[in-house]
Design a protein around this motif. Structure first.
Motif, PDB file in Angstrom:
ATOM      1  N   UNK A 232       1.044  -1.106  -0.230  1.00 27.64           N
ATOM      2  CA  UNK A 232       0.159  -0.058   0.101  1.00 27.64           C
ATOM      3  C   UNK A 232       0.679   1.141  -0.056  1.00 27.64           C
ATOM      4  N   UNK A 233       0.357   2.402  -0.500  1.00 28.73           N
ATOM      5  CA  UNK A 233       0.930   3.821  -1.006  1.00 28.73           C
ATOM      6  C   UNK A 233       0.844   4.214   0.361  1.00 28.73           C
ATOM      7  N   UNK A 234       0.854   5.131   1.734  1.00 29.52           N
ATOM      8  CA  UNK A 234       0.782   5.939   2.490  1.00 29.52           C
ATOM      9  C   UNK A 234       1.602   7.244   2.067  1.00 29.52           C
ATOM     10  N   UNK A 235       0.696   8.060   3.067  1.00 24.39           N
ATOM     11  CA  UNK A 235       0.867   9.183   2.270  1.00 24.39           C
ATOM     12  C   UNK A 235       0.869  10.465   3.859  1.00 24.39           C
ATOM     13  N   UNK A 236       2.010  11.469   4.032  1.00 25.06           N
ATOM     14  CA  UNK A 236       2.748  11.894   5.146  1.00 25.06           C
ATOM     15  C   UNK A 236       2.310  13.343   4.811  1.00 25.06           C
ATOM     16  N   UNK A 237       2.417  14.423   4.994  1.00 27.21           N
ATOM     17  CA  UNK A 237       2.729  15.319   5.159  1.00 27.21           C
ATOM     18  C   UNK A 237       3.341  15.936   6.018  1.00 27.21           C
TER      19      UNK A 237
ATOM     20  N   UNK B 176     -10.316  -2.374   0.039  1.00 27.81           N
ATOM     21  CA  UNK B 176     -10.089  -0.696   0.479  1.00 27.81           C
ATOM     22  C   UNK B 176      -9.314  -0.195   1.242  1.00 27.81           C
ATOM     23  N   UNK B 177      -8.194   0.638   1.072  1.00 26.21           N
ATOM     24  CA  UNK B 177      -7.394   0.860   1.842  1.00 26.21           C
ATOM     25  C   UNK B 177      -7.537   1.403   2.616  1.00 26.21           C
TER      26      UNK B 177
END
Length: 132
Positions: free
Chosen positions: A11-16, A56-57
């Motif tokens: 899975x791709x994760x996104x952080x800011x 579904x992520x």
């Protein structure tokens, strides 16, 4: 067990992050799950396709309960190496994941070593009671 077929989910994760007043979205891939499949490579391929069609992520799924009956949009791409790249969208959110079929060719058990002794604190070293 080596020689077994697995379905591998990444899975791709996104952080800011904010650096010098500029905001950046930081993306990375992580191994989310591996599932052993009984049978042949073809059976593992069918299980991979089923996972690509249904997974579904969490980044999307945590909002679906707010919209009963909602179903996210989904695009499934078969890449040249056989990996399935999936793009899932819901309202303004988007997430991506990859599903692959892999054969376990080696496995090694973890071996716990002995823990190194704790280094003395800076104060102990300062007053000559610790290692330099």
């Amino acid at each position: 067990m080596t020689g077994s077929w697995y379905v591998v989910l990444e899975e791709e994760t996104k952080n800011y992050a904010s650096v010098d007043g500029h905001g950046y979205d930081l993306y990375r891939w992580h191994l989310a799950r591996t599932t052993e499949v009984e049978g042949t490579r073809e059976a593992a391929g069918a299980a991979a396709r089923s996972l690509a069609d249904s997974h579904v992520p969490d980044s999307i799924g945590r909002f679906l309960y707010l919209y009963p009956g909602a179903r996210p949009g989904r695009q499934v791409y078969r890449m040249p190496d056989g990996t399935l790249l999936v793009r899932v969208t819901h309202r303004y959110d988007e997430s991506r994941f990859r599903v692959s079929v892999g054969e376990l060719v080696a496995a090694q058990e973890e071996v716990g070593g002995e823990r190194l002794p704790e280094a003395p604190s800076g104060l102990k070293r300062l007053f000559g009671r610790g290692r330099p």
